[in-house]
Design a protein around this motif. Sequence first.
Motif, PDB file in Angstrom:
ATOM      1  N   UNK A  84       0.846  -1.183   0.000  1.00  0.00           N
ATOM      2  CA  UNK A  84       0.000   0.000   0.000  1.00  0.00           C
ATOM      3  C   UNK A  84       0.884   1.236   0.000  1.00  0.00           C
ATOM      4  N   UNK A  85       0.578   2.172  -0.889  1.00  0.00           N
ATOM      5  CA  UNK A  85       1.251   3.464  -0.941  1.00  0.00           C
ATOM      6  C   UNK A  85       0.248   4.540  -0.552  1.00  0.00           C
ATOM      7  N   UNK A  86       0.563   5.327   0.452  1.00  0.00           N
ATOM      8  CA  UNK A  86      -0.254   6.481   0.823  1.00  0.00           C
ATOM      9  C   UNK A  86       0.430   7.697   0.203  1.00  0.00           C
ATOM     10  N   UNK A  87      -0.136   8.191  -0.888  1.00  0.00           N
ATOM     11  CA  UNK A  87       0.523   9.220  -1.694  1.00  0.00           C
ATOM     12  C   UNK A  87      -0.050  10.601  -1.390  1.00  0.00           C
ATOM     13  N   UNK A  88       0.793  11.471  -0.857  1.00  0.00           N
ATOM     14  CA  UNK A  88       0.378  12.839  -0.534  1.00  0.00           C
ATOM     15  C   UNK A  88       0.294  13.674  -1.810  1.00  0.00           C
ATOM     16  N   UNK A  89      -0.524  14.726  -1.795  1.00  0.00           N
ATOM     17  CA  UNK A  89      -0.583  15.618  -2.959  1.00  0.00           C
ATOM     18  C   UNK A  89       0.776  16.246  -3.246  1.00  0.00           C
TER      19      UNK A  89
END
Length: 317
Positions: A84-89
């Motif tokens: 899982x990648x939690x990608x910030x803006x």
Amino acid sequence: MPTSMPSPSIRIPVELLTQSSFSQFGTVIENPAHSNAPLSQRLPPPAAVSANQGTAIKFIDVTHMLNIYSLAPSKKPARAVMNMFVCAPRDLRPHEPSSSMPSSWGDIDLDDDDDDDGNSDRELFDVPVLERHPFTTQTFVPMGLSQSDRHTQYLVIVAPTLPASASRRHTDRPPPYPTPEIRKERSIKDIFARARPSPFTNEAAPPPSQFSRLNPSQRPKGPGLPDLKNMRAFVATGNQAVTYGAGTWHAPMAVIGDRPIDFVVVQFANGVSIEDCQEIILKPDPKADEGMVVMVDSDSSGKVLVKAGVGSVKAKL
């Protein structure tokens, strides 16, 4: 230390993400009923059957997971992994005039005075690095992002692969993805085989490659560097997942908007870092204002506007 290569100064417009426009690079996974592609550009939907006692429609084989680690130099086998990648803006910089070339995919007027009558806002996203996974596909599935979400979307940035010979000229060193050397047999059988592809049969042609039946997006791309002059950028909505074909050069996922996006990522990996993922650093000329840049135009609500390719005509996504 990642390999680097010279980067031209090019500004790339955003395109609509459709299976037709993305087919060179991989697969777009979406419910055909919710596709944003114009009817004339839609490909036949995947086969479907009724499921779950008639309460669901099952679309069959919507993407193809490919494991070609048998071609890797180490020969170490791979296993399926799910991360899982939690990608910030991403931080975008304000638009400013530039001497950069327009992308060959643009077909738009880059006149700085052309601002869509003041109803759109243009910002810039610099692309400093590309990566690829030479022996596996990689599928990104966004979670918790609505199809109609105007405030958060994500960019899919990809580039074709140059021939290996051209890649060596760019860096004065071998391409970053080694391929296994083919050992030449010196047997009597091999000597006779040079006279005819199949000396012990009636066949007049060599057998087809194991990859010849695959869609071009699924075939190995080779060890070459990215073709930056043909880099493309697509905007995806919350109802779209994307599979990068094995060896496809792409930028790390770029979220545009107000909040992070969680992606479930499915691929194969064998734990050998140079075989699982390789990067290339894009280095613009020190005298240039910028390198590879994606132009992100948005309306007053924050929704990214499509400026090139299918359905552009300066229309909203």
